[in-house]
Scaffold this motif. Sequence first.
Motif, mmCIF file in Angstrom:
data_model
loop_
_atom_site.group_PDB
_atom_site.id
_atom_site.type_symbol
_atom_site.label_atom_id
_atom_site.label_comp_id
_atom_site.label_asym_id
_atom_site.label_seq_id
_atom_site.Cartn_x
_atom_site.Cartn_y
_atom_site.Cartn_z
ATOM 1 N N MET A 9 -14.842 29.402 63.689
ATOM 2 C CA MET A 9 -14.267 27.917 63.552
ATOM 3 C C MET A 9 -15.510 26.954 63.516
ATOM 4 S SD MET A 9 -10.999 28.112 66.164
ATOM 5 C CE MET A 9 -10.979 26.152 66.431
ATOM 6 N N ASP A 12 -17.031 27.528 59.959
ATOM 7 C CA ASP A 12 -16.266 26.776 58.912
ATOM 8 C C ASP A 12 -16.539 25.296 59.089
ATOM 9 O OD1 ASP A 12 -15.085 29.224 58.542
ATOM 10 O OD2 ASP A 12 -13.262 28.631 59.350
ATOM 11 N N ILE A 13 -16.687 24.760 60.087
ATOM 12 C CA ILE A 13 -17.006 23.261 60.309
ATOM 13 C C ILE A 13 -18.265 22.890 59.745
ATOM 14 C CG2 ILE A 13 -17.385 21.503 61.926
ATOM 15 C CD1 ILE A 13 -15.165 22.679 63.716
ATOM 16 N N SER A 15 -19.637 24.676 57.426
ATOM 17 C CA SER A 15 -19.846 25.050 55.989
ATOM 18 C C SER A 15 -19.395 23.594 55.212
ATOM 19 C CB SER A 15 -19.011 26.190 55.804
ATOM 20 O OG SER A 15 -19.343 27.109 56.147
ATOM 21 N N PHE A 16 -18.620 22.906 55.940
ATOM 22 C CA PHE A 16 -18.221 21.625 55.287
ATOM 23 C C PHE A 16 -19.296 20.642 55.196
ATOM 24 C CE2 PHE A 16 -16.614 17.365 55.402
ATOM 25 C CZ PHE A 16 -15.833 17.409 54.240
ATOM 26 N N PHE A 17 -19.990 20.562 56.449
ATOM 27 C CA PHE A 17 -20.763 19.540 56.577
ATOM 28 C C PHE A 17 -22.165 20.089 56.062
ATOM 29 C CE2 PHE A 17 -17.981 18.283 59.918
ATOM 30 C CZ PHE A 17 -17.578 17.071 59.375
ATOM 31 N N HIS A 33 -17.741 16.312 65.165
ATOM 32 C CA HIS A 33 -16.362 16.961 64.752
ATOM 33 C C HIS A 33 -15.956 17.749 66.179
ATOM 34 C CE1 HIS A 33 -13.044 18.339 62.387
ATOM 35 N NE2 HIS A 33 -13.197 19.139 62.956
ATOM 36 N N PHE A 37 -12.624 16.934 68.453
ATOM 37 C CA PHE A 37 -11.357 17.277 68.106
ATOM 38 C C PHE A 37 -11.646 18.759 69.075
ATOM 39 C CE2 PHE A 37 -12.068 15.251 64.109
ATOM 40 C CZ PHE A 37 -10.728 14.688 63.958
#
Lengths: 70, 945
Positions: A9, A12-13, A15-17, A33, A37
């Motif tokens: 997880m 993945d986070i 990867s976005f940033f 993030h 969250f």
Amino acid sequence: MNVERLVAMVNDIASFFASEPDPETAADQVAAHLQRFWEPRMRGAIVRHLAAGGSGLTPLARSGVARLQK
Amino acid sequence: MYAMDHRDLGTPACVAAGEVRLEIDGHEITVPAGTSVMRAAALAGAAIPKLCATDTLEAFGSCRMCLVEIEGRRGYPASCTTTVAPGMKVRTESPRLERLRRGVLDLYLSDHPLDCDTCPADGHCELQSVAAALGVTQSRLPSGGASQRGMPPDVSNPYFAFDPDTCIVCSRCVRACRDVQGTFALTIEGRGFRSRVSASQHEPFLGSECVSCGACVEACPTAALTEKSRIAKGSPVRAVTTTCAYCGVGCSFKAEVNAKGVVRMVPDRAGAANHGHACVKGRFAYGYTTHSDRVLKPMIRERISDPWREVSWDEAIGRVASEFRRIQAKHGKASVGGITSSRCTNEETFLVQKLVRAVLHTNNVDTCARVCHSPTGYGLKSTLGESAGTQNFDSVAKADVIVVIGANPTDGHPVFGSQMKRRLRQGARLIVIDPRAIDIVRCPHVEADVHLQLRPGTNVALVNALAHVVVTEGLADEAYAEERCEVDSYRRWRAFVSQARVSPEATEAITGVPAALVRSAARLYAAGPNSAIYYGLGVTEHSQGSTMVMGIANLAMATGNLGREGVGVSPLRGQNNVQGSCDMGSFPHEFSGYRHVSDAATRELFEDSWQVPLASEPGLRIPNMFEAALDGSFRGLYIQGEDFVQSDPNTRHVVAALSAMECVVLQDLFLNETSHYAHVFLPGSSFLEKDGTFTNAERRISRVRKVMEPLAGLADWEITMRLAQSLGYPMRYAHPSEIMQEIASLTPTFRGVSYEKLDRLGSIQWPCNDRAPEGTPTMHVGSFVRGKGKFIVTEYVATPERATSRFPLLLTTGRVLFQYNVGAQTRRTPNLAWQSEDRLEIHPDDAESRGIQDGDWVGLSSRTGDTVLRATLSTRMTPGVVYTTFHFPETGANVVTTEYSDWATNCPEYKVTAVQVVRLENPEAWRARRRAEREARTPAAVSAT
């Protein structure tokens, strides 16, 4: 918590940033993030995982999680 | 026939500018220009006899009953097709007119049974009313001529019957099917006495193209098309206006009832979301509310392997309270949590999250929006500043270009689908982005200009490619973007999408969509001038769901398609109150109105109101709860109306987590698949049994009104309230209106909402506050909610779920018109006549290489599990992609879906699962194994003792 799942997880986070050109800013965004969250026991588990070597975490994910320790 | 309290004005309202003053029967009246004489007369209080006219359909002028005299004009024009003119003088009554009307009526009655006393339309038949008004009891014409009397009725449709004997061939049903529903399933076949309403090409209604929306039944002036429920139960005696509990369109209905219960549901013509239209589910499929499967007594058991034991409400609620306190004392406050239901009211979801935060002292509350539209909230909040769609449904009527992405409006949101098709028939252009050729790609009088049939999981690559074309071909609205948005963010995003590596040509190998088609779609969208995007779970249920929502918002901002009617970004919400449950603070990180729990000022507001300290850290999301259950740190869960076991991905994982908990409390109408793992069952109430509000996909708050008393004794809000009291918290409300008062006092976007205002206005779109006291149909007008819009770079990251040699096909899932989500409601209705099982749609090429023929039983396997179902050969998908639904527990399609989820919100990636499909030589062996697996997951007998 299943640490393998948490590692996936947070990767993945990250990867976005990763599109953020400044790596310091990107790491701050990952940390923000997670802070915003993720429930405390999840953050605690990933922080402990990093302290134990952080196997499987991408470099940006590691940087982001490292900021949670501060 | 119309709703029992409807006064029909004959022809639709005219919205033309200007007014016309005329005289009708000596009385002056002023009406909008373009109004028909018939409507003007009705408004003036003069009832002109009519049969083929009704105010939901354009005038047809066939029955010749509505003739009038107009001073200075020759003959007797039909008032329905004659528009008003300044100074016109109309006579609606005269001896000559009466003779003419009697003559016409004689012709109708000559071929009509005069058995009104036994007719189901007695007292509501328009032919009967006209005859009574003219004092006619029987035809003067001789009988024995050509006739269509004696033709057999068509009772194939489970909800309505067609009796040709009583049909007057007025074409209202045909026009309703064409103009209102847009299906074109009905026609008049034959001529003269052989004229007959026909479904498709002389087929029974059930087997025809008819989608059973019921618009024809409502439009019928006689008993030719009548609800079977009305035939069985007789005439209603009162009507209650309420809101549908199916999809996110949130249609307003009048529930017509008598002593036998609900006689029929009639869509409310004043309903702002549906304007008097309905679908087969909302209008007809309400029988589940009184189905014998309803559990009406609270039940408990020590272990999930024990049989259920019926107990009193006090004992059941007392058990929950003592168990939760025991668990928290032993394992900490954060060892329990709650789930709110998107099928319950705003007031009920608000109470559950309040119970979790204020009574259990944890933020471990989540909602089923987690598994559908949570990326919408994240993506739109990040870019535009508000976690909701930007438009009302009526906005589509001003759209020039409509883009449908990962949504299937004709099946999933049928009433809005009809509205969209109406605009498309008027000439709007259509772009569909979907791996599957959904109905709207090509249906009667609608054909997509471009269908981008992308590979599942490549949405973000495609939206970036569209943006590339917009930016590099100079199609962006630079002035809008630079004025309305953060300039730095725009320029950075523009540089990102300008790169050749995100171009249609470079991404064609990823998406599978020819670059020329992508360029064509981008140019069409940018040209507008009003371009509107509608999207669904095909956007959100991906590992990059939130990224795709941001990509869509980027595209709309870059082309200036936000902040006015006809444009916008509109998520088509799946369930009736998904928007509302999110608004009410159901997510673990935020209070109602999307305010983070770490915000001290917001927390203080709630602490003052609730008189307890509140946690400042986010709680667990649903999948996190499952993980925590498996590690032993989460042991108690209060579930308000949800079926994780059937609806959540990777069923085995869900079952293992639920089985690990010590106290699972399920509040539901039925013993669903999740009930097998529950320790306490609290019988819930259907939407007909309570007061409250739902908020639909366009942020429209509508009243839910009690039609009958709760069958189990308590409405859901009362159950939660009693549970809170049992836990020692003074939660007391006399009526849901008091809960709404509290919501309004704590939530800025709901500040101006009250039941009094809802009753007065009919419905309200939030934000509703001092600046917008009657609500906000269109958001982001003039400026974005967050001030400046924020462009966010949306790099495409491929899902880790890939087709492999072992699992070479990609499975995507969805739903169909006649069933709804896990089917808990629709499986308990006659909708089974249309679909009684999940089917696997597979391309003929993929089927042929596996020796599969249409109807064969096939095994569907992924790395997480397998199931068995029958195959339907279909060219809706490209080779390599298969599709199924998840409506039936016997199939349990989520046995095969995976744990992958959206990076930002953990919304599951339902839409991409690598699978293999094999033809089953011995399907019974697979089915027996599947049944055994299901039974193994069902530890106890479920019969109440």
